[in-house]
Design a protein around this motif. Structure first.
Motif, PDB file in Angstrom:
ATOM      1  N   ILE A   5       0.841  -1.198   0.000  1.00 51.90           N
ATOM      2  CA  ILE A   5       0.000   0.000   0.000  1.00 51.90           C
ATOM      3  C   ILE A   5       0.876   1.248   0.000  1.00 51.90           C
ATOM      4  CG2 ILE A   5      -1.682   1.331   1.324  1.00 51.90           C
ATOM      5  CD1 ILE A   5      -2.874  -1.268   2.303  1.00 51.90           C
ATOM      6  N   ILE A   9       1.007   4.251  -2.843  1.00 57.04           N
ATOM      7  CA  ILE A   9       0.856   5.672  -2.501  1.00 57.04           C
ATOM      8  C   ILE A   9       2.050   6.476  -3.000  1.00 57.04           C
ATOM      9  CG2 ILE A   9       0.787   7.319  -0.587  1.00 57.04           C
ATOM     10  CD1 ILE A   9      -0.809   5.207   0.990  1.00 57.04           C
ATOM     11  N   ILE A  13       2.265   9.382  -5.960  1.00 48.98           N
ATOM     12  CA  ILE A  13       2.816  10.716  -5.695  1.00 48.98           C
ATOM     13  C   ILE A  13       3.927  11.036  -6.682  1.00 48.98           C
ATOM     14  CG2 ILE A  13       4.148  12.079  -4.035  1.00 48.98           C
ATOM     15  CD1 ILE A  13       2.558  10.662  -1.819  1.00 48.98           C
ATOM     16  N   ALA A  31       5.469  12.630   2.454  1.00 50.49           N
ATOM     17  CA  ALA A  31       4.636  11.428   2.535  1.00 50.49           C
ATOM     18  C   ALA A  31       5.307  10.348   3.372  1.00 50.49           C
ATOM     19  CB  ALA A  31       4.340  10.907   1.128  1.00 50.49           C
ATOM     20  N   LEU A  35       3.690   8.801   6.688  1.00 48.46           N
ATOM     21  CA  LEU A  35       3.399   7.373   6.731  1.00 48.46           C
ATOM     22  C   LEU A  35       4.285   6.624   7.724  1.00 48.46           C
ATOM     23  CD1 LEU A  35       3.008   6.682   2.881  1.00 48.46           C
ATOM     24  CD2 LEU A  35       1.174   6.884   4.590  1.00 48.46           C
TER      25      LEU A  35
END
Length: 267
Positions: A5, A9, A13, A31, A35
């Motif tokens: 996942i 993501i 991006i 990010a 995360l």
């Protein structure tokens, strides 16, 4: 969060932000922070998936680029185009060679710096979009050597994370008299050798981090980056023609403010 996942993501991006003037590196670093992804493999992952975005440009411009390549021996325009791209990447490659360790270990570790540069870059885009000088050049395939070198010098600003490679080159191009669409297109061409060079350097330095266990995760990020990059490159030039640079400026300012807010709450 599972690794696949996170890979999706980050791949999204990278593909969505690499070619627009909002700083893909800044968004990726923010990010990873949000995360909670550790350094090491995920830093290498972010470099590996850049190749997916670059492949999107190569695929979409393959016919034109291949045509230029096979005409190099006989066509002065083809040789001029190749020389202009090579000339444009010399300044940033020189700085990257001399200051690579400082950039990676100091500048890339400052989340606050990234957020501030996102905001400042956004303000610059808003100003340029409103008061840009009249363009004098509109053909990305036949860029004058002075403007190609000028865009290359502006690209050096992107060594600071949060500035944006495409943002620096597009703004630089507009300031020295290049049409916005042509500046964006030439920025695509500059990205191919620039990012391939960065990929090779980072791959060599971090090859020990790559194992058969994480190649699948890299493959996921690569594919997502490639597909989303295709969408952006196909639509960006028309978007800039229609809406200008201001939407990207507001995007940057919002991202920078959110990043500073998260950083402040984290303390």
């Amino acid at each position: 969060m599972s690794d696949w996942i996170a890979a999706v993501i980050l791949g999204l991006i990278e593909g969505l932000t690499e070619f627009i003037p909002v700083s893909s590196t800044g968004h990726l670093l923010l990010a990873k922070k949000l995360l909670g992804l550790p350094s090491g493999f995920w830093d290498t992952f972010s470099v590996m998936i850049q190749l997916g975005a670059i492949l999107a440009v190569v695929v979409l411009y393959f016919q034109r680029l291949w045509g230029m390549f096979i005409r190099l021996p006989s066509d002065p325009k083809a040789r001029w185009f190749a020389a202009s791209v090579i000339l444009s990447i010399i300044p940033s490659m020189g700085i990257a060679f001399l200051a690579h360790d400082f950039i990676k270990t100091v500048l890339f570790e400052s989340i606050g710096l990234i957020c501030v540069m996102l905001i400042l870059g956004g303000i610059v885009l808003l100003v340029i979009d409103r008061w840009a000088p009249a363009p004098k050049e509109d053909d990305a395939m036949q860029m004058s050597w002075k403007r190609a070198l000028g865009m290359g010098i502006f690209q050096c600003l992107a060594m600071v994370p949060g500035v944006s490679r495409s943002g620096a080159t597009i703004v630089g191009g507009v300031l020295i008299g290049v049409d916005r669409r042509a500046a964006a297109e030439f920025s695509f061409f500059m990205a191919i050798p620039t990012m391939v060079g960065a990929f090779v350097l980072d791959f060599w330095e971090n090859k020990d981090v790559l194992t058969s266990d994480n190649l699948g995760i890299i493959a996921i990020g690569f594919v997502v980056s490639f597909v989303s990059g295709l969408v952006v490159v196909k639509t960006m030039l028309d978007f800039i023609n229609r809406f200008g640079l201001a939407p990207y400026g507001w995007w940057r300012i919002a991202a920078g403010l959110v990043g500073l807010g998260v950083l402040y709450m984290g303390h």
